[in-house]
Design an enzyme around this catalytic site. Structure first.
Site, PDB file in Angstrom:
ATOM      1  N   SER A  41     -11.039 107.700 100.208  1.00 31.10           N
ATOM      2  CA  SER A  41      -9.944 107.034 100.465  1.00 31.10           C
ATOM      3  C   SER A  41     -10.062 105.460 100.275  1.00 31.10           C
ATOM      4  O   SER A  41     -10.458 105.149  99.159  1.00 31.10           O
ATOM      5  CB  SER A  41      -9.375 107.440 101.841  1.00 31.10           C
ATOM      6  OG  SER A  41      -7.841 107.194 101.987  1.00 31.10           O
ATOM      7  N   ASP A 156      -6.057 113.170  99.840  1.00 29.21           N
ATOM      8  CA  ASP A 156      -6.928 112.349 100.550  1.00 29.21           C
ATOM      9  C   ASP A 156      -8.102 113.249 100.713  1.00 29.21           C
ATOM     10  O   ASP A 156      -8.080 114.334 101.516  1.00 29.21           O
ATOM     11  CB  ASP A 156      -6.417 111.894 101.605  1.00 29.21           C
ATOM     12  CG  ASP A 156      -7.017 110.841 102.124  1.00 29.21           C
ATOM     13  OD1 ASP A 156      -8.283 110.987 102.220  1.00 29.21           O
ATOM     14  OD2 ASP A 156      -6.649 109.667 102.575  1.00 29.21           O
TER      15      ASP A 156
END
Length: 265
Positions: A41, A156
């Site tokens: 991320s 993610d």
């Protein structure tokens, strides 16, 4: 100075991510520079720019424009779609930042993780277009639209591996320094909006998974106060950077012992 070879593993944490730059600055002051960088991320974003060979000052200048205006583009009627935000702004930002750079051409070995939404499996990116790999890794569920690469949808990487130390081992480094941005007690103090609640729900679901999956020589656990996870403005970035730098200093003895004077244990 003869420093031990190591990987730097940067965890996810949205707006807390600028703290990674503070940690990296302190590591460099000690003469420590990784041979491999891995991230999830925001850790993938910071790590990708760092692996491209930029200095800390250059990186801060480049990504300080990673702000709410540049990346947040709310849909008018998001309830019937996959996400709160449209993708155009964040895609254009990453294309502008990374261009057509491929991961395999970076001066520092780099990898990041995302989750294949259809298969429910963790996917490791160690080749291909850097901007696409980072875009896949930062696709926070319900906030950013899943990102498609070769007919696969990615979300993610933090959903399954927020501090991807296993990837560092797979990339050939037996030692690593891992940085975890998230203090699970502190994040619960910030419940001011729908975005806060969504991100904190994801973070709390990761708590035990993160604690069991991290395999590292040294975990730098940050405790970032008065830094927002959903705010990407310059003031928030500066606070995160300064706290990351100052808190990294508390690990000086362990860093020197484990990675510089490796025979002191």
């Amino acid at each position: 100075m003869n420093c031990k070879s190591f990987a730097l593993v940067l965890g996810g944490g949205a707006g807390l991510g600028f703290a990674h730059l503070g940690v990296i600055k302190y590591l460099e002051e000690l003469g420590l520079k990784p041979n491999v960088v891995c991230g999830t991320s925001i850790g993938a974003l910071i790590g990708g720019v760092y692996a491209s060979g930029k200095s800390i000052d250059e990186i801060f200048d480049l990504i300080k424009d990673f702000n709410n205006f540049k990346i947040l583009d709310f849909k008018i009627f998001p309830i019937m779609s996959e996400s709160l935000l449209r993708s155009d702004k964040i895609n254009n930002y990453l294309k502008e930042l990374f261009g057509e750079i491929k991961i395999e051409d970076l001066p520092i070995k780099f990898g990041c993780v995302a989750v294949d939404l259809n298969k429910g499996e963790l996917c490791e990116f160690t080749s291909g277009l850097l901007w696409q790999a980072v875009r896949a890794s930062i696709s926070v569920p319900s906030i950013f639209q899943p990102f498609e690469i070769d007919d696969k949808k990615f979300i993610d990487g933090g959903v399954m591996d927020n501090v991807p130390t296993e990837l560092a081992f797979k990339m050939g480094e037996s030692s690593n320094i891992a940085v975890n941005l998230i203090d699970y007690d502190l994040i619960m103090l910030e419940q001011k909006s729908l975005l806060h609640c969504l991100i904190n729900t994801i973070n709390l679901s990761q708590k035990e998974l993160v604690q069991t999956k991290i395999k590292t020589d040294l975990l730098i656990q940050l405790h970032l106060k008065d830094v927002s996870m959903i705010n990407f403005n310059l003031e928030n970035a500066q606070k995160a950077f300064e706290q990351g730098y100052e808190q990294a200093k508390s690990y000086k003895e362990q860093l020197i012992c484990k990675f510089i004077n490796c025979d002191c244990e």
